[in-house]
Design a protein around this motif. Sequence first.
Motif, PDB file in Angstrom:
ATOM      1  N   HIS A  75      28.143  43.629  35.659  1.00 47.17           N
ATOM      2  CA  HIS A  75      29.563  43.320  35.844  1.00 47.17           C
ATOM      3  C   HIS A  75      29.770  41.808  35.985  1.00 47.17           C
ATOM      4  CE1 HIS A  75      33.642  43.389  37.361  1.00 47.17           C
ATOM      5  NE2 HIS A  75      33.262  42.911  38.539  1.00 47.17           N
ATOM      6  N   LEU A  76      28.955  41.159  36.790  1.00 54.22           N
ATOM      7  CA  LEU A  76      29.104  39.722  37.025  1.00 54.22           C
ATOM      8  C   LEU A  76      28.800  38.925  35.765  1.00 54.22           C
ATOM      9  CD1 LEU A  76      27.461  39.579  40.564  1.00 54.22           C
ATOM     10  CD2 LEU A  76      29.904  39.440  40.032  1.00 54.22           C
ATOM     11  N   GLU A  77      27.818  39.359  35.005  1.00 57.20           N
ATOM     12  CA  GLU A  77      27.520  38.696  33.726  1.00 57.20           C
ATOM     13  C   GLU A  77      28.671  38.881  32.740  1.00 57.20           C
ATOM     14  OE1 GLU A  77      22.622  38.978  33.736  1.00 57.20           O
ATOM     15  OE2 GLU A  77      23.806  40.498  32.682  1.00 57.20           O
ATOM     16  N   ASP A  78      29.261  40.062  32.752  1.00 58.61           N
ATOM     17  CA  ASP A  78      30.381  40.361  31.866  1.00 58.61           C
ATOM     18  C   ASP A  78      31.577  39.465  32.170  1.00 58.61           C
ATOM     19  OD1 ASP A  78      32.076  41.814  30.017  1.00 58.61           O
ATOM     20  OD2 ASP A  78      32.881  42.896  31.737  1.00 58.61           O
ATOM     21  N   VAL A  79      31.958  39.375  33.453  1.00 55.92           N
ATOM     22  CA  VAL A  79      33.143  38.573  33.793  1.00 55.92           C
ATOM     23  C   VAL A  79      32.871  37.081  33.619  1.00 55.92           C
ATOM     24  CG1 VAL A  79      34.141  40.319  35.304  1.00 55.92           C
ATOM     25  CG2 VAL A  79      32.595  38.604  36.284  1.00 55.92           C
ATOM     26  N   ARG A  80      31.625  36.676  33.798  1.00 55.39           N
ATOM     27  CA  ARG A  80      31.265  35.276  33.533  1.00 55.39           C
ATOM     28  C   ARG A  80      31.517  34.937  32.063  1.00 55.39           C
ATOM     29  NH1 ARG A  80      25.119  33.928  34.527  1.00 55.39           N
ATOM     30  NH2 ARG A  80      24.941  35.314  32.714  1.00 55.39           N
ATOM     31  N   GLY A  81      31.103  35.824  31.169  1.00 55.63           N
ATOM     32  CA  GLY A  81      31.350  35.600  29.757  1.00 55.63           C
ATOM     33  C   GLY A  81      32.827  35.654  29.412  1.00 55.63           C
ATOM     34  N   LEU A  82      33.537  36.594  30.018  1.00 52.54           N
ATOM     35  CA  LEU A  82      34.967  36.737  29.761  1.00 52.54           C
ATOM     36  C   LEU A  82      35.732  35.493  30.207  1.00 52.54           C
ATOM     37  CD1 LEU A  82      37.064  38.798  28.736  1.00 52.54           C
ATOM     38  CD2 LEU A  82      37.278  39.616  31.088  1.00 52.54           C
ATOM     39  N   ALA A  83      35.265  34.874  31.288  1.00 49.37           N
ATOM     40  CA  ALA A  83      35.922  33.666  31.798  1.00 49.37           C
ATOM     41  C   ALA A  83      35.517  32.412  31.039  1.00 49.37           C
ATOM     42  CB  ALA A  83      35.590  33.493  33.276  1.00 49.37           C
ATOM     43  N   GLY A  84      34.497  32.525  30.200  1.00 53.36           N
ATOM     44  CA  GLY A  84      34.066  31.376  29.404  1.00 53.36           C
ATOM     45  C   GLY A  84      33.164  30.418  30.148  1.00 53.36           C
ATOM     46  N   LEU A  85      32.481  30.919  31.180  1.00 54.66           N
ATOM     47  CA  LEU A  85      31.549  30.057  31.923  1.00 54.66           C
ATOM     48  C   LEU A  85      30.187  30.060  31.250  1.00 54.66           C
ATOM     49  CD1 LEU A  85      32.311  31.043  35.627  1.00 54.66           C
ATOM     50  CD2 LEU A  85      33.364  29.253  34.246  1.00 54.66           C
ATOM     51  N   GLY A  86      29.449  29.001  31.447  1.00 58.75           N
ATOM     52  CA  GLY A  86      28.097  28.944  30.919  1.00 58.75           C
ATOM     53  C   GLY A  86      27.130  29.749  31.767  1.00 58.75           C
ATOM     54  N   GLU A  87      25.990  30.090  31.188  1.00 61.40           N
ATOM     55  CA  GLU A  87      24.990  30.868  31.909  1.00 61.40           C
ATOM     56  C   GLU A  87      24.285  30.053  32.983  1.00 61.40           C
ATOM     57  OE1 GLU A  87      22.336  32.915  29.323  1.00 61.40           O
ATOM     58  OE2 GLU A  87      23.940  34.023  28.313  1.00 61.40           O
ATOM     59  N   ASP A  88      24.552  28.744  33.038  1.00 61.15           N
ATOM     60  CA  ASP A  88      23.994  27.959  34.135  1.00 61.15           C
ATOM     61  C   ASP A  88      24.668  28.315  35.459  1.00 61.15           C
ATOM     62  OD1 ASP A  88      26.357  26.715  33.022  1.00 61.15           O
ATOM     63  OD2 ASP A  88      25.965  24.993  34.315  1.00 61.15           O
ATOM     64  N   ILE A  89      25.806  28.971  35.410  1.00 61.44           N
ATOM     65  CA  ILE A  89      26.444  29.502  36.608  1.00 61.44           C
ATOM     66  C   ILE A  89      25.887  30.900  36.824  1.00 61.44           C
ATOM     67  CG2 ILE A  89      28.614  30.097  37.729  1.00 61.44           C
ATOM     68  CD1 ILE A  89      28.260  27.111  37.172  1.00 61.44           C
ATOM     69  N   GLY A  90      25.050  31.056  37.840  1.00 60.47           N
ATOM     70  CA  GLY A  90      24.369  32.316  38.067  1.00 60.47           C
ATOM     71  C   GLY A  90      25.274  33.400  38.620  1.00 60.47           C
ATOM     72  N   VAL A  91      24.775  34.624  38.611  1.00 67.37           N
ATOM     73  CA  VAL A  91      25.588  35.756  39.055  1.00 67.37           C
ATOM     74  C   VAL A  91      25.925  35.666  40.547  1.00 67.37           C
ATOM     75  CG1 VAL A  91      24.792  37.295  37.233  1.00 67.37           C
ATOM     76  CG2 VAL A  91      23.557  37.221  39.411  1.00 67.37           C
ATOM     77  N   LEU A  92      25.056  35.065  41.343  1.00 70.05           N
ATOM     78  CA  LEU A  92      25.371  34.907  42.765  1.00 70.05           C
ATOM     79  C   LEU A  92      26.592  34.033  42.957  1.00 70.05           C
ATOM     80  CD1 LEU A  92      21.899  34.396  44.507  1.00 70.05           C
ATOM     81  CD2 LEU A  92      23.251  36.485  44.317  1.00 70.05           C
ATOM     82  N   ARG A  93      26.683  32.980  42.167  1.00 72.28           N
ATOM     83  CA  ARG A  93      27.818  32.070  42.289  1.00 72.28           C
ATOM     84  C   ARG A  93      29.095  32.716  41.747  1.00 72.28           C
ATOM     85  NH1 ARG A  93      30.932  28.737  44.631  1.00 72.28           N
ATOM     86  NH2 ARG A  93      31.084  26.638  43.837  1.00 72.28           N
ATOM     87  N   VAL A  94      28.961  33.534  40.716  1.00 73.69           N
ATOM     88  CA  VAL A  94      30.115  34.281  40.208  1.00 73.69           C
ATOM     89  C   VAL A  94      30.652  35.200  41.301  1.00 73.69           C
ATOM     90  CG1 VAL A  94      30.883  36.007  38.533  1.00 73.69           C
ATOM     91  CG2 VAL A  94      29.372  34.140  37.801  1.00 73.69           C
ATOM     92  N   LEU A  95      29.755  35.925  41.956  1.00 76.79           N
ATOM     93  CA  LEU A  95      30.169  36.816  43.049  1.00 76.79           C
ATOM     94  C   LEU A  95      30.797  36.030  44.181  1.00 76.79           C
ATOM     95  CD1 LEU A  95      30.163  39.645  44.363  1.00 76.79           C
ATOM     96  CD2 LEU A  95      27.872  39.113  45.241  1.00 76.79           C
ATOM     97  N   ASP A  96      30.172  34.937  44.563  1.00 76.06           N
ATOM     98  CA  ASP A  96      30.685  34.107  45.653  1.00 76.06           C
ATOM     99  C   ASP A  96      32.070  33.560  45.332  1.00 76.06           C
ATOM    100  OD1 ASP A  96      30.622  32.063  47.933  1.00 76.06           O
ATOM    101  OD2 ASP A  96      30.636  30.761  46.172  1.00 76.06           O
ATOM    102  N   THR A  97      32.222  33.018  44.143  1.00 74.85           N
ATOM    103  CA  THR A  97      33.491  32.388  43.774  1.00 74.85           C
ATOM    104  C   THR A  97      34.622  33.406  43.719  1.00 74.85           C
ATOM    105  OG1 THR A  97      32.306  30.731  42.473  1.00 74.85           O
ATOM    106  CG2 THR A  97      34.657  30.977  42.052  1.00 74.85           C
ATOM    107  N   ALA A  98      34.353  34.543  43.086  1.00 74.02           N
ATOM    108  CA  ALA A  98      35.383  35.576  42.995  1.00 74.02           C
ATOM    109  C   ALA A  98      35.782  36.058  44.383  1.00 74.02           C
ATOM    110  CB  ALA A  98      34.879  36.740  42.149  1.00 74.02           C
ATOM    111  N   ALA A  99      34.793  36.317  45.236  1.00 67.87           N
ATOM    112  CA  ALA A  99      35.080  36.800  46.586  1.00 67.87           C
ATOM    113  C   ALA A  99      35.812  35.737  47.400  1.00 67.87           C
ATOM    114  CB  ALA A  99      33.790  37.211  47.277  1.00 67.87           C
ATOM    115  N   TRP A 100      35.353  34.486  47.289  1.00 68.10           N
ATOM    116  CA  TRP A 100      35.970  33.421  48.090  1.00 68.10           C
ATOM    117  C   TRP A 100      37.413  33.164  47.678  1.00 68.10           C
ATOM    118  CZ3 TRP A 100      38.225  28.705  47.144  1.00 68.10           C
ATOM    119  CH2 TRP A 100      38.502  27.939  48.298  1.00 68.10           C
ATOM    120  N   LEU A 101      37.677  33.077  46.381  1.00 68.53           N
ATOM    121  CA  LEU A 101      39.040  32.771  45.940  1.00 68.53           C
ATOM    122  C   LEU A 101      39.971  33.945  46.221  1.00 68.53           C
ATOM    123  CD1 LEU A 101      40.714  30.548  44.795  1.00 68.53           C
ATOM    124  CD2 LEU A 101      40.091  31.276  42.474  1.00 68.53           C
TER     125      LEU A 101
END
Length: 225
Positions: free
Chosen positions: A181-207
């Motif tokens: 799921h986190l890899e999917d939304v990272r791609g959908l948002a247009g982020l690079g793979e240098d942004i790891g899934v932990l940071r995707v989870l953190d950012t989504a939860a924090w915002l």
Amino acid sequence: MTLKIPAVLWDRLYVAGLLRRYWAVLPNGTPAYTGARFERLTGGGDQPEVANHFTPADFIAVDTLSVDVPVRAVLHVLEPTGPNPYSRLLSQIPVDLELAAAEERHVAKDSPAWNLWQSLRDVDGIGSVGAGKLLARKRPRLLPIYDSVIKKVFERPSTDLSFWSDVRRALRADGRMLVAHLEDVRGLAGLGEDIGVLRVLDTAAWLHGRDEQLQLRGSFRAARR
């Protein structure tokens, strides 16, 4: 304990929208949220030449996440008297290991990561949140960020000493569905793979959590993180 992920964070369009907001660039070229530079500043804290020692850039990076470490504490970590305990412990923490692939021993109490977190936490002016963010800067794929907003979003206990382990279990559960799921939304948002899934989870939860806080206060002031 089980990581309680709000249902809305499974909504791929909603989460992708949060990620786009966080990594947006303002018309003047500056980031909408300074925290968007956390892992990318100077190429990252886990680059081979700096992976096993703290640098001034690491402290600037945690400042982008609203952690202001006093200069005296920074100097204590960068220029310790005698053998450097921080570099010794960092060198014992795998650099390329993903939390989903890690064993419990990598994040459990008395692991090098745990001991380094304790050592940094005990430095006057750093504290538990600052220590955790410094570790996330050095090992972004292994150690998740934790702060008061994350604590509330995931409904963590008042004394929380199992967050790393609980995130690890959540990532591994159900055939690693959360990772997908986190890899999917990272791609959908247009982020690079240098942004790891932990940071995707953190950012989504924090915002998401920050938005809820601001709504309760009747304010939508921009946050630094």
